[in-house]
Design a protein around this motif. Structure first.
Motif, PDB file in Angstrom:
ATOM      1  N   MET A 130       0.782  -1.338   0.035  1.00 39.82           N
ATOM      2  CA  MET A 130      -0.068   0.002   0.202  1.00 39.82           C
ATOM      3  C   MET A 130       0.915   1.214  -0.037  1.00 39.82           C
ATOM      4  N   LYS A 131       2.225   1.064  -0.241  1.00 40.50           N
ATOM      5  CA  LYS A 131       3.081   2.283  -0.259  1.00 40.50           C
ATOM      6  C   LYS A 131       2.730   3.355  -1.011  1.00 40.50           C
ATOM      7  N   ASP A 132       2.124   3.124  -2.299  1.00 41.23           N
ATOM      8  CA  ASP A 132       2.117   4.223  -3.119  1.00 41.23           C
ATOM      9  C   ASP A 132       0.563   4.591  -3.241  1.00 41.23           C
ATOM     10  N   LYS A 133      -0.163   4.426  -2.246  1.00 45.76           N
ATOM     11  CA  LYS A 133      -1.544   4.703  -2.316  1.00 45.76           C
ATOM     12  C   LYS A 133      -1.656   6.125  -1.476  1.00 45.76           C
ATOM     13  N   ALA A 134      -0.841   6.494  -0.608  1.00 47.24           N
ATOM     14  CA  ALA A 134      -0.999   7.818  -0.196  1.00 47.24           C
ATOM     15  C   ALA A 134       0.432   8.541  -0.338  1.00 47.24           C
ATOM     16  N   THR A 135       0.653   9.809   0.063  1.00 45.70           N
ATOM     17  CA  THR A 135       2.151  10.327   0.016  1.00 45.70           C
ATOM     18  C   THR A 135       2.902   9.874   0.977  1.00 45.70           C
ATOM     19  N   PRO A 136       4.195  10.069   0.917  1.00 52.31           N
ATOM     20  CA  PRO A 136       4.997   9.554   2.034  1.00 52.31           C
ATOM     21  C   PRO A 136       4.785  10.252   3.360  1.00 52.31           C
ATOM     22  N   GLU A 137       4.394  11.402   3.292  1.00 53.79           N
ATOM     23  CA  GLU A 137       4.154  12.186   4.738  1.00 53.79           C
ATOM     24  C   GLU A 137       2.764  11.594   5.148  1.00 53.79           C
ATOM     25  N   GLU A 138       1.700  11.428   4.505  1.00 57.81           N
ATOM     26  CA  GLU A 138       0.508  10.788   5.046  1.00 57.81           C
ATOM     27  C   GLU A 138       0.721   9.370   5.407  1.00 57.81           C
ATOM     28  N   ASN A 139       1.714   8.704   4.898  1.00 55.11           N
ATOM     29  CA  ASN A 139       2.040   7.151   5.281  1.00 55.11           C
ATOM     30  C   ASN A 139       2.606   7.397   6.844  1.00 55.11           C
ATOM     31  N   LEU A 140       3.544   8.354   6.913  1.00 53.91           N
ATOM     32  CA  LEU A 140       4.448   8.467   8.319  1.00 53.91           C
ATOM     33  C   LEU A 140       3.416   8.873   9.234  1.00 53.91           C
ATOM     34  N   GLY A 198      -0.231   4.263  19.932  1.00 58.45           N
ATOM     35  CA  GLY A 198      -1.518   3.928  20.669  1.00 58.45           C
ATOM     36  C   GLY A 198      -2.734   3.866  19.903  1.00 58.45           C
ATOM     37  N   ALA A 199      -2.743   4.445  18.548  1.00 54.91           N
ATOM     38  CA  ALA A 199      -3.900   4.750  17.971  1.00 54.91           C
ATOM     39  C   ALA A 199      -5.094   5.333  18.560  1.00 54.91           C
ATOM     40  N   SER A 200      -4.986   6.441  19.134  1.00 52.50           N
ATOM     41  CA  SER A 200      -6.074   7.021  19.812  1.00 52.50           C
ATOM     42  C   SER A 200      -7.260   7.750  19.220  1.00 52.50           C
ATOM     43  N   GLU A 201      -8.087   7.481  19.537  1.00 55.76           N
ATOM     44  CA  GLU A 201      -9.633   7.885  18.765  1.00 55.76           C
ATOM     45  C   GLU A 201      -9.592   9.317  18.394  1.00 55.76           C
ATOM     46  N   GLU A 202      -9.077  10.124  19.484  1.00 56.18           N
ATOM     47  CA  GLU A 202      -8.991  11.511  19.305  1.00 56.18           C
ATOM     48  C   GLU A 202      -8.474  12.065  18.273  1.00 56.18           C
ATOM     49  N   GLU A 203      -7.195  11.275  17.855  1.00 56.08           N
ATOM     50  CA  GLU A 203      -6.261  11.896  16.607  1.00 56.08           C
ATOM     51  C   GLU A 203      -7.053  11.233  15.437  1.00 56.08           C
ATOM     52  N   TRP A 204      -7.475   9.941  15.696  1.00 56.98           N
ATOM     53  CA  TRP A 204      -8.257   9.303  14.556  1.00 56.98           C
ATOM     54  C   TRP A 204      -9.037  10.242  13.888  1.00 56.98           C
ATOM     55  N   LYS A 205     -10.215  11.022  14.634  1.00 64.21           N
ATOM     56  CA  LYS A 205     -10.937  11.834  14.274  1.00 64.21           C
ATOM     57  C   LYS A 205     -10.322  13.004  13.528  1.00 64.21           C
ATOM     58  N   SER A 206      -9.533  13.609  14.280  1.00 68.49           N
ATOM     59  CA  SER A 206      -8.735  14.987  13.613  1.00 68.49           C
ATOM     60  C   SER A 206      -7.844  14.716  12.709  1.00 68.49           C
ATOM     61  N   THR A 207      -7.255  13.775  12.634  1.00 64.60           N
ATOM     62  CA  THR A 207      -6.150  13.659  11.534  1.00 64.60           C
ATOM     63  C   THR A 207      -6.139  12.276  10.773  1.00 64.60           C
ATOM     64  N   ILE A 208      -6.506  11.250  11.204  1.00 61.80           N
ATOM     65  CA  ILE A 208      -6.250  10.089  10.519  1.00 61.80           C
ATOM     66  C   ILE A 208      -7.495   9.699   9.780  1.00 61.80           C
ATOM     67  N   LYS A 209      -8.608  10.061  10.032  1.00 60.47           N
ATOM     68  CA  LYS A 209      -9.760   9.590   9.168  1.00 60.47           C
ATOM     69  C   LYS A 209      -9.875  10.377   7.936  1.00 60.47           C
ATOM     70  N   PRO A 210      -9.590  11.815   8.011  1.00 61.80           N
ATOM     71  CA  PRO A 210      -9.420  12.500   6.607  1.00 61.80           C
ATOM     72  C   PRO A 210      -8.589  11.877   5.558  1.00 61.80           C
ATOM     73  N   ILE A 211      -7.365  11.311   6.155  1.00 59.90           N
ATOM     74  CA  ILE A 211      -6.325  10.762   5.158  1.00 59.90           C
ATOM     75  C   ILE A 211      -7.116   9.273   4.568  1.00 59.90           C
ATOM     76  N   VAL A 212      -7.719   8.669   5.491  1.00 61.44           N
ATOM     77  CA  VAL A 212      -8.297   7.252   5.115  1.00 61.44           C
ATOM     78  C   VAL A 212      -9.381   7.670   4.276  1.00 61.44           C
ATOM     79  N   ASP A 213     -10.118   8.521   4.490  1.00 64.61           N
ATOM     80  CA  ASP A 213     -11.296   8.431   3.623  1.00 64.61           C
ATOM     81  C   ASP A 213     -10.834   9.187   2.344  1.00 64.61           C
TER      82      ASP A 213
END
Length: 254
Positions: A79-89, A98-113
């Motif tokens: 999946m390395k080429d599916k997002a930018t290096p910065e997003e992967n990092l 720890g995969a916190s839910e707070e960071e998931w909502k604010s930062t991670i979910k927009p990338i995943v979507d």
């Protein structure tokens, strides 16, 4: 060694429609085996982030990379080429902290979507990573393929590939000029190596040293199938033609 006796039912004497049937099947199955090899290279072959199947790829696929999460393995691999290096990092750091839910909502979910949902939210066979609960599981330490996944894939391969080898062997059993023990060994070999291949998935899940047997199993049944396919095609189409040419030359010289 004594060769097997030639019977009336052999690849040289079968009718043209039967030859067409056998040839079509062997060509399609041969192409299918090539596509299967390509699919392995593009999935398991990228598990370590490098193209080409290696022992490390097998270990990461079945035993896992227990120094990191499955999410990290995928982002550094297939999946390395599916997002930018910065997003992967960003995703990797989130999993490691720890995969916190707070960071998931604010930062991670927009990338995943934006980068993952196009496949993972619409293809049933893929985990729906747009859901926090699913992503939380993937962000855990990578322990390789799950028991349920191995069970599902194992029974599909054992049933499906056995049927392919059965018909390849059935067609090859009508070949001529082979010692009967050699013919029997070639017919049985793909089934034996298929068992080795599937069993080594489970053994590698327990101990990564068994990863070598996955490669041995796959190579073994592929080589035996290739020999039977080409031998059968040769005897159906080239061998009779060469025999006719030989008879014509003999008649001309007489």
């Amino acid at each position: 060694m004594q060769q097997e006796k030639t019977t009336w039912l052999n690849l040289l004497s079968v009718s043209l429609p039967v030859k067409a049937l056998f040839t079509g099947y062997l060509l399609v199955v041969g192409l299918g085996l090539l596509m299967a090899g390509a699919q392995i290279m593009l999935t398991h072959g990228m598990a370590d982030g490098k193209f080409g199947l290696s022992v490390d790829d097998i270990v990461y696929s079945y035993y896992g990379n227990r120094e990191g999460s499955k999410l990290e393995s995928k982002l550094n691999g297939s999946m390395k080429d599916k997002a930018t290096p910065e997003e992967n990092l960003t995703l990797i750091k989130w999993a490691r902290t720890g995969a916190s839910e707070e960071e998931w909502k604010s930062t991670i979910k927009p990338i995943v979507d934006s980068k993952c949902a196009v496949c993972h939210a619409h293809i049933d066979a893929l985990p729906n990573v747009t859901q926090f609960k699913t992503m939380k599981e993937i962000a855990k330490v990578d322990e390789g393929a799950s028991v349920s996944a191995l069970t599902r894939v194992s029974h599909i391969h054992l049933f499906g590939i056995a049927f392919i080898f059965f018909f390849i062997g059935l067609i090859f059993s009508m070949s001529v000029g082979f010692n009967r023990w050699l013919k029997a060994l070639l017919i049985f070999t793909p089934f034996a190596f298929l068992i080795v291949d599937i069993a080594s998935w489970w053994l590698t899940k327990i101990n990564p040293n068994f990863a070598y047997f996955v490669i041995i199993g796959g190579f073994g049944y592929s080589l035996a199938s290739t020999v039977m396919i080409f031998s059968s095609l040769y005897q159906m189409w080239i061998m009779p033609w060469r025999g006719q040419q030989s008879e014509q030359n003999t008649w001309k010289d007489a």
